[in-house]
Design an enzyme around this catalytic site. Structure first.
Site, PDB file in Angstrom:
ATOM      1  N   HIS A  49      -7.302   0.715  -6.537  1.00 38.56           N
ATOM      2  CA  HIS A  49      -7.459  -0.125  -5.342  1.00 38.56           C
ATOM      3  C   HIS A  49      -8.122  -1.430  -5.819  1.00 38.56           C
ATOM      4  O   HIS A  49      -9.299  -1.677  -5.580  1.00 38.56           O
ATOM      5  CB  HIS A  49      -8.320   0.615  -4.312  1.00 38.56           C
ATOM      6  CG  HIS A  49      -8.284   0.031  -2.938  1.00 38.56           C
ATOM      7  ND1 HIS A  49      -7.574  -1.100  -2.607  1.00 38.56           N
ATOM      8  CD2 HIS A  49      -8.895   0.424  -1.779  1.00 38.56           C
ATOM      9  CE1 HIS A  49      -7.737  -1.363  -1.322  1.00 38.56           C
ATOM     10  NE2 HIS A  49      -8.538  -0.464  -0.800  1.00 38.56           N
ATOM     11  N   CYS A  65     -16.641   1.837   0.311  1.00 46.71           N
ATOM     12  CA  CYS A  65     -15.448   1.016   0.540  1.00 46.71           C
ATOM     13  C   CYS A  65     -14.952   1.115   1.981  1.00 46.71           C
ATOM     14  O   CYS A  65     -14.197   0.254   2.420  1.00 46.71           O
ATOM     15  CB  CYS A  65     -14.345   1.389  -0.447  1.00 46.71           C
ATOM     16  SG  CYS A  65     -13.844   3.101  -0.344  1.00 46.71           S
ATOM     17  N   ARG A  98     -13.559  -8.552   1.256  1.00 48.35           N
ATOM     18  CA  ARG A  98     -12.128  -8.314   1.032  1.00 48.35           C
ATOM     19  C   ARG A  98     -11.335  -9.587   1.324  1.00 48.35           C
ATOM     20  O   ARG A  98     -10.432  -9.956   0.586  1.00 48.35           O
ATOM     21  CB  ARG A  98     -11.627  -7.166   1.937  1.00 48.35           C
ATOM     22  CG  ARG A  98     -12.223  -5.799   1.632  1.00 48.35           C
ATOM     23  CD  ARG A  98     -11.758  -5.287   0.296  1.00 48.35           C
ATOM     24  NE  ARG A  98     -10.301  -5.294   0.235  1.00 48.35           N
ATOM     25  CZ  ARG A  98      -9.524  -4.306   0.705  1.00 48.35           C
ATOM     26  NH1 ARG A  98     -10.069  -3.226   1.219  1.00 48.35           N
ATOM     27  NH2 ARG A  98      -8.205  -4.376   0.603  1.00 48.35           N
ATOM     28  N   GLN A 116     -10.129  -3.816  -3.436  1.00 45.03           N
ATOM     29  CA  GLN A 116     -11.434  -3.297  -3.018  1.00 45.03           C
ATOM     30  C   GLN A 116     -12.475  -3.490  -4.120  1.00 45.03           C
ATOM     31  O   GLN A 116     -13.586  -3.939  -3.863  1.00 45.03           O
ATOM     32  CB  GLN A 116     -11.303  -1.807  -2.663  1.00 45.03           C
ATOM     33  CG  GLN A 116     -12.611  -1.201  -2.191  1.00 45.03           C
ATOM     34  CD  GLN A 116     -13.096  -1.790  -0.874  1.00 45.03           C
ATOM     35  OE1 GLN A 116     -12.372  -1.785   0.102  1.00 45.03           O
ATOM     36  NE2 GLN A 116     -14.315  -2.304  -0.849  1.00 45.03           N
ATOM     37  N   ASP A 125     -16.996   7.141  -1.733  1.00 47.84           N
ATOM     38  CA  ASP A 125     -15.712   6.972  -1.042  1.00 47.84           C
ATOM     39  C   ASP A 125     -15.448   8.295  -0.326  1.00 47.84           C
ATOM     40  O   ASP A 125     -16.148   9.296  -0.570  1.00 47.84           O
ATOM     41  CB  ASP A 125     -14.618   6.670  -2.097  1.00 47.84           C
ATOM     42  CG  ASP A 125     -13.246   6.398  -1.491  1.00 47.84           C
ATOM     43  OD1 ASP A 125     -13.138   6.256  -0.258  1.00 47.84           O
ATOM     44  OD2 ASP A 125     -12.269   6.345  -2.275  1.00 47.84           O
ATOM     45  N   ARG A 145       0.879  -1.183   0.000  1.00 47.48           N
ATOM     46  CA  ARG A 145       0.000   0.000   0.000  1.00 47.48           C
ATOM     47  C   ARG A 145       0.906   1.220   0.000  1.00 47.48           C
ATOM     48  O   ARG A 145       1.687   1.426   0.934  1.00 47.48           O
ATOM     49  CB  ARG A 145      -0.902  -0.012   1.234  1.00 47.48           C
ATOM     50  CG  ARG A 145      -1.627   1.305   1.444  1.00 47.48           C
ATOM     51  CD  ARG A 145      -2.734   1.219   2.462  1.00 47.48           C
ATOM     52  NE  ARG A 145      -3.888   0.545   1.902  1.00 47.48           N
ATOM     53  CZ  ARG A 145      -5.141   0.664   2.381  1.00 47.48           C
ATOM     54  NH1 ARG A 145      -5.384   1.440   3.412  1.00 47.48           N
ATOM     55  NH2 ARG A 145      -6.142   0.021   1.809  1.00 47.48           N
TER      56      ARG A 145
HETATM   57  N1   CP Z   1     -11.309  -0.036   2.230  1.00 48.60           N
HETATM   58  C1   CP Z   1     -10.055  -0.149   2.704  1.00 48.60           C
HETATM   59  O1   CP Z   1      -9.099  -0.408   1.962  1.00 48.60           O
HETATM   60  O2   CP Z   1      -9.951   0.025   4.041  1.00 48.60           O
HETATM   61  P1   CP Z   1      -8.598   0.206   4.860  1.00 48.60           P
HETATM   62  O3   CP Z   1      -8.018   1.534   4.472  1.00 48.60           O
HETATM   63  O4   CP Z   1      -9.028   0.162   6.299  1.00 48.60           O
HETATM   64  O5   CP Z   1      -7.661  -0.904   4.535  1.00 48.60           O
HETATM   65  N1  NVA Z   2      -9.781   6.782  -1.676  1.00 44.05           N
HETATM   66  C1  NVA Z   2      -9.495   6.328  -0.335  1.00 44.05           C
HETATM   67  C2  NVA Z   2      -9.726   4.867  -0.213  1.00 44.05           C
HETATM   68  C3  NVA Z   2      -9.589   4.334   1.205  1.00 44.05           C
HETATM   69  C4  NVA Z   2      -9.761   2.859   1.272  1.00 44.05           C
HETATM   70  C5  NVA Z   2      -8.058   6.678   0.011  1.00 44.05           C
HETATM   71  O1  NVA Z   2      -7.179   6.526  -0.838  1.00 44.05           O
HETATM   72  O2  NVA Z   2      -7.804   7.117   1.139  1.00 44.05           O
END
Ligand code: CP
Ligand code: NVA
Length: 298
Positions: free
Chosen positions: A128, A257, A285, A131, A217, A101
């Site tokens: 993502h 999400c 997930r 997700q 989101d 990530r």
């Molecule tokens: N939706 C999602 O990826 O959640 P987190 O940021 O908690 O991993």
């Molecule tokens: N768009 C959001 C998604 C979180 C799961 C972010 O990048 O923070």
């Protein structure tokens, strides 16, 4: 499939294969004897916060017979400036798979190439994929099929989730409406490359009209905290609330999400009324990621 770096790089049949296996693994959870990650240790390299992604990968890896190491960027040399190229070549000799990530999509692509181990995108600024795969599985479960579904994404259409929806629509051919302020329209170059059946509007009710799925989101994605005030003002008209929901199909589902900010991108009332679907989506997930890791080992 060697890696899961993006939805852009998947074919429709690969997406359907992941979803089918995820359903199988979900049904078999707790009594599945297959341990495709036995004897392996996977690294989770995270440069941003996470609840769902971290926990679902740690649990999923364990359920598949493997071990995991959580490596926060702030605690490894990567966070002090060691190049991704060197990190990849070191970790590739020690761990068996990587879940990353981070900010730049190019970093996970470099890692995948230089480490030589299966690499999964656990969120970048571009996409993502884990997700969206969970979202697609949830829609299949809720509606029986993705065929003919009309999805309305309301809010920051240019964030990783908005872009992931564009690629999912491009690969699977379902209708996608994006409602966003003009300044947050995904780049024309990306829209042309995806060539998806997408419509874009500044009016959330227009996007929601007759839609089967309303999706949103956060307005302030991770890494954009400096823009919080500006974004909150820009996105204020793009909330999923009773008015927007009333424009959708009477059978519409609302998905998010997570994490959710009530009173911002969604009202508390709409969120709670659709909480079952939203938390089913969060649970999925685990199942899709177990499917992805299983397929990466085949
Ligand atoms: N939706 C999602 O990826 O959640 P987190 O940021 O908690 O991993
Ligand atoms: N768009 C959001 C998604 C979180 C799961 C972010 O990048 O923070």
């Amino acid at each position: 499939m060697k890696h899961l770096l993006s939805i852009e790089s998947l074919s429709a049949s690969e997406i359907h294969e992941i979803l089918a296996l995820a359903k199988e693994l979900k049904a078999k959870r707790g009594h599945d004897t297959a341990k495709p990650l036995a004897g392996e240790c996977w690294g989770l390299l995270f440069a941003k916060s996470s609840t769902r992604t971290r926990v679902s990968f740690e649990v999923g890896i364990r359920e598949l017979g493997g071990d995991s190491l959580f490596l926060s960027s702030s605690e490894i040399q990567l966070g002090r400036g060691e190049p991704i190229e060197d990190t990849a070549r070191v970790l590739g000799r020690m761990i068996h798979g990587a879940v990353i990530r981070t900010f730049k999509q190019s970093d996970i692509e470099i890692f995948a190439k230089l480490s030589g181990i299966p690499t999964i995108n656990a969120l970048t600024d571009e996409e993502h994929p884990c997700q969206i795969l969970a979202d697609l599985l949830t829609i299949e479960e809720l509606r029986g099929s993705l065929d003919g579904v009309e999805v309305a994404f309301i809010g920051d259409a240019d964030c990783n989730m908005g872009r992931s929806w564009i690629w999912a629509s491009a690969r699977l051919g379902f209708g996608l409406r994006l409602a966003c302020p003009e300044l947050f329209t995904p780049p024309a170059e990306l829209l042309a490359r995806a060539n998806a059946p997408v419509t874009i509007t500044g009016d959330p009710e227009e996007a929601a009209r007759g839609a089967d799925i309303l999706y949103t989101d956060v307005w302030v994605s991770m890494g954009k905290e400096d823009e919080a005030e500006y974004r909150t003002a820009q996105f204020a008209p793009y909330q999923i609330n009773d008015r927007v929901l009333a424009a959708a199909s009477p059978k519409a589902h609302v998905l998010h999400c997570l994490p959710a900010y009530r009173g911002k991108e969604i009202t508390a009332e709409v969120f709670e009324a659709h909480a079952n679907a939203i938390f089913q989506q969060a649970e999925n997930r685990l199942h899709v990621q177990k499917a992805v890791m299983t397929l990466l080992k085949r």
